[in-house]
Design an enzyme around this catalytic site. Structure first.
Site, short mmCIF file in Angstrom:
data_model
loop_
_atom_site.label_atom_id
_atom_site.label_comp_id
_atom_site.label_asym_id
_atom_site.label_seq_id
_atom_site.Cartn_x
_atom_site.Cartn_y
_atom_site.Cartn_z
N LYS A 170 -17.33 -6.41 49.63
CA LYS A 170 -17.70 -5.44 50.66
C LYS A 170 -17.37 -6.07 52.02
O LYS A 170 -18.10 -6.92 52.52
CB LYS A 170 -19.19 -5.08 50.62
N GLY A 201 -18.27 0.23 53.09
CA GLY A 201 -19.48 1.00 53.38
C GLY A 201 -20.42 0.17 54.23
O GLY A 201 -20.05 -0.91 54.70
N GLY A 203 -23.57 -2.17 55.36
CA GLY A 203 -24.24 -3.34 54.80
C GLY A 203 -25.56 -3.00 54.15
O GLY A 203 -25.88 -3.48 53.05
N VAL A 206 -24.22 -0.49 50.72
CA VAL A 206 -23.36 -1.14 49.71
C VAL A 206 -23.71 -2.63 49.59
O VAL A 206 -23.82 -3.17 48.48
CB VAL A 206 -21.87 -0.94 50.06
N GLY A 207 -23.90 -3.28 50.74
CA GLY A 207 -24.23 -4.72 50.73
C GLY A 207 -25.52 -4.97 49.96
O GLY A 207 -25.59 -5.87 49.11
N GLU A 245 -23.06 -18.29 54.77
CA GLU A 245 -22.46 -18.89 55.97
C GLU A 245 -22.98 -18.07 57.13
O GLU A 245 -22.59 -16.92 57.30
CB GLU A 245 -20.93 -18.76 55.93
N CYS A 279 -18.45 -18.50 64.41
CA CYS A 279 -19.78 -19.04 64.09
C CYS A 279 -19.90 -20.50 64.49
O CYS A 279 -20.97 -20.95 64.87
CB CYS A 279 -20.09 -18.84 62.62
N GLU A 379 -27.48 -17.17 69.38
CA GLU A 379 -26.03 -17.06 69.21
C GLU A 379 -25.55 -15.85 70.02
O GLU A 379 -25.99 -14.73 69.78
CB GLU A 379 -25.71 -16.86 67.73
P1 NDP Z 1 -23.91 -8.65 60.12
O1 NDP Z 1 -24.54 -9.88 59.59
O2 NDP Z 1 -24.71 -7.41 60.14
O3 NDP Z 1 -22.55 -8.33 59.30
C1 NDP Z 1 -21.94 -9.15 58.35
C2 NDP Z 1 -21.75 -8.42 57.04
O4 NDP Z 1 -23.02 -8.19 56.43
C3 NDP Z 1 -21.10 -7.04 57.18
O5 NDP Z 1 -20.28 -6.78 56.06
C4 NDP Z 1 -22.33 -6.14 57.18
O6 NDP Z 1 -22.03 -4.80 56.84
C5 NDP Z 1 -23.18 -6.83 56.14
N1 NDP Z 1 -24.61 -6.50 56.18
C6 NDP Z 1 -25.35 -6.10 57.24
N2 NDP Z 1 -26.63 -5.89 56.86
C7 NDP Z 1 -26.70 -6.15 55.54
C8 NDP Z 1 -27.74 -6.09 54.58
N3 NDP Z 1 -28.97 -5.71 54.91
N4 NDP Z 1 -27.47 -6.41 53.30
C9 NDP Z 1 -26.22 -6.80 52.94
N5 NDP Z 1 -25.19 -6.85 53.80
C10 NDP Z 1 -25.42 -6.55 55.09
O7 NDP Z 1 -23.34 -9.00 61.55
P2 NDP Z 1 -23.22 -8.02 62.83
O8 NDP Z 1 -21.93 -7.31 62.73
O9 NDP Z 1 -24.44 -7.20 63.00
O10 NDP Z 1 -23.14 -9.09 64.02
C11 NDP Z 1 -24.33 -9.47 64.70
C12 NDP Z 1 -24.32 -10.93 65.04
O11 NDP Z 1 -24.22 -11.70 63.85
C13 NDP Z 1 -23.15 -11.42 65.87
O12 NDP Z 1 -23.34 -11.18 67.22
C14 NDP Z 1 -23.17 -12.88 65.54
O13 NDP Z 1 -24.14 -13.52 66.31
C15 NDP Z 1 -23.56 -12.92 64.09
N6 NDP Z 1 -22.41 -13.03 63.19
C16 NDP Z 1 -22.11 -14.23 62.65
C17 NDP Z 1 -20.99 -14.38 61.86
C18 NDP Z 1 -20.60 -15.67 61.27
O14 NDP Z 1 -19.42 -15.92 61.07
N7 NDP Z 1 -21.53 -16.53 60.91
C19 NDP Z 1 -20.08 -13.26 61.60
C20 NDP Z 1 -20.50 -12.00 62.18
C21 NDP Z 1 -21.62 -11.92 62.94
P3 NDP Z 1 -21.57 -3.73 57.96
O15 NDP Z 1 -20.21 -3.33 57.52
O16 NDP Z 1 -22.55 -2.61 57.88
O17 NDP Z 1 -21.59 -4.38 59.29
#
Ligand code: NDP
Length: 472
Positions: A170, A201, A203, A206-207, A245, A279, A379
């Site tokens: 996903k 879809g 998070g 689907v997540g 991660e 990150c 962050e």
């Molecule tokens: P998210 O953690 O929400 O997104 C990462 C992935 O997780 C996406 O595929 C997302 O789906 C999915 N996801 C979100 N909620 C859930 C859940 N409850 N259960 C399972 N999967 C889920 O990151 P954001 O896009 O909200 O970014 C917010 C902040 O997160 C950033 O500003 C940054 O600080 C941090 N971040 C850190 C990253 C890293 O590399 N460590 C990468 C990205 C963000 P969906 O498609 O709905 O977004």
């Protein structure tokens, strides 16, 4: 406009059981550049069933055959480098020339590396009267973010397939188009049906369906610490293996004997790379108080070299952020920094001149930041550097470790051995000494709330293996 109206399940492109679609935006123009299915929990269920049914056969396919297929994925991705790089530059905002190397070259390299790993790996060893055998974990749920979208997918999918696992992916809704291209490549290469499945879809739909499903043996997640905690909680119900991660707030310690002309520009790049959407970005620069003014001046000059602009333009050094939410979030942090009393050296919360449209943020540097400020702890995920002065080396190490995160770090000194000693005292998964070169096969992962487990190279591969001992 790229319209992808099907999910990839059990070796075929199939419509979602739901009717929803999600839009994908060009981060430069805010225009819609693609549409993808808003998959449902039922779609996830179907994909998991397919992956579960395919596991028995795939796990017994010879290492040589798996290796061949993975090598062909690397070739397939390499052949589509230009298309992938442009797609990701639009989705994420990274300048195109860098995207080719980082956003496409690195993931291509991961598939090539895993193609070799599967035949070179020592699958069996002996301990006394026991034969130790490594076996694939099973069905892997991979949930990935948008900042290095294809790379983060590759770091999970390539080792999982190499290990003999089957996968349900996903990707992030913000940068999903590249995942469809990968699915096309995997399909053309001819992986058996069900070995790889793609369900796009939200998070929380689907997540969560993947993270909580009893037939998923392992969930590998990259993203925010908030969502990572949720994934871990859901996975606990069926005691799945979990790899996370997560975020970071990494410190770059500039020791008093460092060459500032080298350290400051390199430190700025380590913070601003991919517009700060990394990150492991070195977002806190710790400098001796006596050299603060000098550092501020050099940081300001270096920031001026990161002129924001269209990610597809050849001259751009700093592209936009990936989404309107991220842009507003980062600007909010800049406002907070000003409000909490940090010194604004350059940049600010307003749109960069002439770039009112698009998800642009000014390259920003704060100084006189103290550890209790929000911008020293949270962050930000944008081009925002926090310079924090220190008085003694011990204090610098304490500040570096004063974080809920433990992902990365840097140390600069003219005495490399001394820098190494300081690096050992930082509680993070990696530390770059004097800007040490990126190593794509070195283990990558976090201490503390930055995650669980390691990705990349042999350590990353082993995450997808169970260990069995046979007593003889
Ligand atoms: P998210 O953690 O929400 O997104 C990462 C992935 O997780 C996406 O595929 C997302 O789906 C999915 N996801 C979100 N909620 C859930 C859940 N409850 N259960 C399972 N999967 C889920 O990151 P954001 O896009 O909200 O970014 C917010 C902040 O997160 C950033 O500003 C940054 O600080 C941090 N971040 C850190 C990253 C890293 O590399 N460590 C990468 C990205 C963000 P969906 O498609 O709905 O977004």
């Amino acid at each position: 406009m790229e319209i992808r109206d099907k999910l990839y399940i059990d070796g075929a492109w199939v419509p979602s059981t739901g009717k929803g679609t999600l839009e994908v935006f060009d981060s430069n123009t805010e225009e819609v550049i693609g549409k993808i299915p808003e998959g449902t929990a039922e779609d996830a269920e179907k994909a998991i069933e397919a992956a579960s049914a395919a596991f028995g056969e795939w796990s017994s396919v010879s290492h040589e055959e798996r290796s061949k297929l993975l090598a062909r994925v690397a070739e397939g991705l390499a052949a589509r480098t230009d298309e992938l790089a442009e797609t990701i530059s639009r989705e994420v905002g990274m300048p195109l020339s860098l995207s080719k190397i980082v956003q496409v070259g690195l993931p291509t390299g991961v598939f090539a590396d895993m193609a070799k790993k599967v035949t070179e790996f020592s699958w069996e060893s002996e301990v006394g009267n026991s034969l130790i055998v490594r076996e694939p974990v099973g069905v892997v749920g991979a949930i990935t973010p948008w900042n290095y979208p294809l790379y983060q997918i590759a770091l999970k999918v390539a080792p999982a397939l190499a290990a003999g696992c089957t996968v349900v992916l996903k990707p992030s809704e913000i940068a999903p188009l590249n995942a469809f291209i990968l699915a096309d490549v995997l399909h053309d290469v001819g992986f058996p049906a069900g070995v790889f499945n793609l369900v796009t879809g939200l998070g929380n739909v689907v997540g969560e369906a993947i993270a909580g499903h009893p037939k998923v043996d392992m969930v590998s997640f990259t993203g925010s610490t908030r969502a990572g905690k949720r994934v871990m909680t859901l996975a606990a119900e069926t005691v799945k293996k979990v790899a996370l991660e997560l975020g970071g707030k990494s410190a770059n310690i500039i020791l008093d004997d460092a060459d500032l002309d080298a350290a400051i520009p390199a430190g700025m790049f380590a913070c601003y790379m991919n517009s700060g959407q990394t990150c492991s970005a070195l977002t806190r620069m710790l400098v001796p108080r006596a050299r603060l003014a000098e550092v501020e001046e050099k940081a300001k000059a270096a920031a001026a070299g990161f002129a924001p602009g269209d990610s597809l333009a050849a001259t751009t050094m700093l592209g936009p952020l990936a989404s309107a939410i991220q842009r507003d979030r980062v600007r909010g942090y800049i406002e907070k920094g000003i409000k909490e009393g940090a010194k604004l050296v350059t940049g600010g919360a307003e749109a960069p001149e002439g770039l009112e449209k698009g998800y642009f943020v000014q390259p920003t540097v704060f100084s006189d930041v103290t550890t209790d400020m929000t911008i020293a702890q949270e962050e930000i995920f944008g081009p925002v550097l926090s310079i924090i002065p220190y008085d003694t080396e011990e204090e610098a190490i304490a500040i570096a470790n004063d974080s809920i995160y433990g992902l990365s770090g840097g140390v600069w000194s003219s005495d490399k051995a001394h820098a190494e000693q300081v690096a050992r005292k930082i509680r993070t998964g990696q530390v770059d000494i004097n800007g040490g070169a990126f190593n794509p096969v070195a283990p990558f992962g976090g201490y503390k709330q930055s995650g669980v487990g390691r990705e990349r190279g042999e350590f990353g591969f082993e995450e997808f293996l169970e260990i069995k001992s046979l007593q003889r």
